[in-house]
Structure formats: C-alpha cells, structure tokens
Design a protein around this motif. Structure first.
Motif, short mmCIF file in Angstrom:
data_model
loop_
_atom_site.label_atom_id
_atom_site.label_comp_id
_atom_site.label_asym_id
_atom_site.label_seq_id
_atom_site.Cartn_x
_atom_site.Cartn_y
_atom_site.Cartn_z
N ALA A 78 0.84 -1.20 0.00
CA ALA A 78 0.00 0.00 0.00
C ALA A 78 0.87 1.24 0.00
O ALA A 78 1.86 1.31 0.73
N GLY A 79 0.48 2.24 -0.80
CA GLY A 79 1.21 3.50 -0.77
C GLY A 79 1.06 4.18 0.58
O GLY A 79 2.04 4.59 1.21
N ARG A 80 -0.20 4.33 1.03
CA ARG A 80 -0.50 4.87 2.35
C ARG A 80 -1.31 3.84 3.12
O ARG A 80 -2.29 3.29 2.60
N ASN A 81 -0.94 3.60 4.37
CA ASN A 81 -1.65 2.64 5.20
C ASN A 81 -2.04 3.25 6.53
O ASN A 81 -1.17 3.68 7.30
N THR A 82 -3.33 3.30 6.81
CA THR A 82 -3.80 3.63 8.15
C THR A 82 -4.71 2.52 8.67
O THR A 82 -5.41 2.69 9.66
N GLY A 116 0.56 5.07 8.97
CA GLY A 116 0.08 6.14 9.83
C GLY A 116 -0.09 5.73 11.28
O GLY A 116 0.10 4.57 11.65
N PRO A 117 -0.48 6.70 12.14
CA PRO A 117 -0.58 6.43 13.59
C PRO A 117 -1.49 5.27 13.95
O PRO A 117 -1.24 4.59 14.95
N GLU A 118 -2.52 5.02 13.18
CA GLU A 118 -3.41 3.88 13.43
C GLU A 118 -3.02 2.65 12.61
O GLU A 118 -3.67 1.60 12.71
N ILE A 148 10.59 -1.75 5.01
CA ILE A 148 9.18 -2.02 5.23
C ILE A 148 8.33 -0.77 5.03
O ILE A 148 7.32 -0.81 4.34
N ALA A 149 8.72 0.37 5.63
CA ALA A 149 7.95 1.61 5.49
C ALA A 149 8.89 2.78 5.29
O ALA A 149 9.92 2.88 5.97
N GLY A 150 8.51 3.69 4.39
CA GLY A 150 9.28 4.92 4.26
C GLY A 150 9.20 5.73 5.53
O GLY A 150 10.21 6.21 6.06
N VAL A 151 7.99 5.90 6.04
CA VAL A 151 7.74 6.57 7.32
C VAL A 151 6.81 5.68 8.14
O VAL A 151 5.77 5.24 7.65
N ASN A 152 7.18 5.42 9.39
CA ASN A 152 6.32 4.67 10.31
C ASN A 152 5.90 5.55 11.47
O ASN A 152 6.72 6.04 12.24
N GLU A 153 4.59 5.75 11.60
CA GLU A 153 4.03 6.44 12.76
C GLU A 153 3.08 5.52 13.52
O GLU A 153 2.41 5.96 14.46
N ASN A 189 3.46 11.23 18.74
CA ASN A 189 2.83 9.94 19.00
C ASN A 189 3.86 8.83 19.17
O ASN A 189 5.02 8.96 18.74
N THR A 190 3.44 7.73 19.80
CA THR A 190 4.29 6.55 19.91
C THR A 190 4.27 5.77 18.59
O THR A 190 3.21 5.50 18.04
#
Length: 297
Positions: A78-82, A116-118, A148-153, A189-190
C-alpha cells in the motif's frame, strides 16, 4: 484475484488490485509488470484504510512515480496505510521488486510508503513474511526510504526486509534511510518497530545494503542512515530487532549507525551480528556501531 498486467494512472493514484481499500482484501496477488502514477502507488492498493491479508506483490514488478505531487508514496502493498496489513509478501530472493522515485518528498517502503498512527503492519510471527525489494531514490530526489515503510508512525512487527536501499545523490535533515523504516515516529505519538530484521542474506548473489548521501558537513545537511531506521524520533520505539550478518550500511556526509543514524527515542534489546555487519562512513560522516547521533534535541 490476480493482476499480471500494467496499471497506469497518468494523472492520479494507482493500485495493483484496487485504488482504495476500506474493506477486506484477502489472498490477492499482483504478479508483475509495471505500476505507475502520481501521488500514491501500491502493489495491492494505493491507500489502505481497511485490512489487507495474505496478499502479495510478486516476480519482477516495478512501481515508479511518473509525476510529482507535494507528497509521494510508494509501497509494495500500500502506498498509504492507516489500516492493517497482515502476512503479506513482497518479491522473492531471486526476483526482488523494484520501487523507485525521482520526485522530491517521496516516501518509499517495501510494504507501505507511509504507515500512519493507526496503521499496523504485522508478519504474525510467520518466518516467511519477508519483503524482498530494491528501493531507490533516483537523481537528486529527496525522501524517506525503508525496507518495510518509508515513514512509520504506527506499528511494524515480525517482518523481515532484504534488498538494496539506495538514497539519492544528496539529501538532508528531514529525511531518513533505514533497513525497516526511513523515519520512525513524528515527535509526538508513539511509533513502534519490534521483532523485525534487516537481513544480510543474498539477493541474486549480492548482499543486503543501505546507503545514503548528505549535502554538506553542516548538521542539518547530513543524511540519516541506519540498519533499522534512519531517524528514530521522540516517541519512536525500536525493540528486539536484528541486523543480519552480511549487511552493509554506508553513507557519505551522514549520521550513520548500525541500528539508527539519528536517535531521539528508545532502542531496546536489539542485536547486530557484528562479525559480518559493515557500518562505514565514506566521507565526513558521524559513525556509531549502534547509533550515529543519540540525544533528545
């Protein structure tokens, strides 16, 4: 459901199976070919708000941004995952996928460009849940790259990543390059990476490698490059992760570390198989076996 052809969105986002998922996708496969578009690309979905399970991007698939937006996202699933991505695979040892962008502000990850955060990316302790991908920023494009992820929140757990993660010719402070996530956390956020491995095992006879290039010797111009994450920001947690033997982590004009290039968060109970892990600064870099820079500012 399977897709083995080409998908092109000349003026929009594209997914190998669907553009957007807000339900459940199970057992779907994108078998190869080229996926191109603008803004967000995903081997299964451009954007996931639901659940993707036991799905895969296979063979010698290529995903590439063909026109820049203010933010760009490419992920093997997925490009964006929440939402939730569970036990979904990308590539193979003999045929890793290629994920690339030549646009600024690109977030490229083997599973998700942005988690994303969720968001939750979970291998569910299945040893075969590994992402095999070559992840590349072309030219002088700037962005975040992760196995795995470009950005992980959100949360990434029980995933392995293997392949070449190659930064562009020059990038600085806001961005990171890492074996699991380019950037972990957002300062508030954590964000958690746990029980993940960047594997030094061979792909087509080569070794797993992570490389980044900074712009100059000033602090804000140094690239952030690490075996697990390039930047672990405030609120970021990295637990029980491993850098596999044979891994090579290198950088020029970089904060460079075996686990994290730049750390403001928590790193706990992680392992480097140091007898065969290379952490090497090529030019004017700040290098640490575990962390290049450790602080809270």
């Amino acid at each position: 459901s399977e897709n083995s052809g080409e998908v092109t969105a000349a003026n929009g986002e594209a997914g190998g199976i669907c553009w957007e998922n807000s339900g459940t996708v199970t057992g779907c496969r994108t078998l190869g070919g080229t996926l191109s578009g603008q803004g967000a690309l995903g081997g299964i979905a451009a954007a996931n708000y639901g659940r993707i399970e036991d799905s895969s991007l296979l063979s010698k698939a290529e995903l590439a941004i063909m026109g820049g937006q203010p933010e760009n996202y490419i992920g093997g699933i997925a490009g964006r995952n929440t939402g939730v991505i569970v036990t979904s695979k990308v590539g193979s040892k003999t045929a890793p996928v290629r994920l690339s962008s030549d646009e600024d502000n690109s977030n490229v990850g083997g599973v998700a460009g942005y988690n994303g955060p969720e968001g939750r990316v979970d291998g569910m302790k299945a040893p075969e849940t590994v992402c095999y991908a070559d992840i590349i920023l072309e030219g002088k494009a700037q962005g975040n790259l992760g196995g795995i992820a470009g950005v992980n929140e959100g949360t990434i757990s029980y995933y392995g990543a293997a392949g070449r993660i190659q930064g562009s010719q020059a990038q600085g402070q806001p961005y990171g390059i890492g074996g699991i996530a380019g950037v972990n956390g957002n300062g508030t956020n954590t964000a958690v990476i746990r029980n993940c491995t960047y594997q030094g095992e061979s792909l087509k006879g080569g070794k797993g490698s992570i490389h980044g290039n900074g712009i100059s010797t000033t602090s804000e111009d140094l690239a952030r490059v690490g075996g697990i994450t390039g930047q672990n920001l405030l609120g970021g947690e990295i637990r029980q992760c491993t850098i596999g033997g044979g891994s090579s982590i290198t950088g020029s004009l970089s904060y460079l570390g075996g686990l994290a290039g730049y750390n403001q968060g928590l790193i706990q109970d992680c392992i480097e198989q140091t007898e065969s892990v290379v952490v090497q600064g090529i030019k004017s870099s700040c290098v640490g076996g575990a962390v290049g820079y450790n602080g809270d500012d």
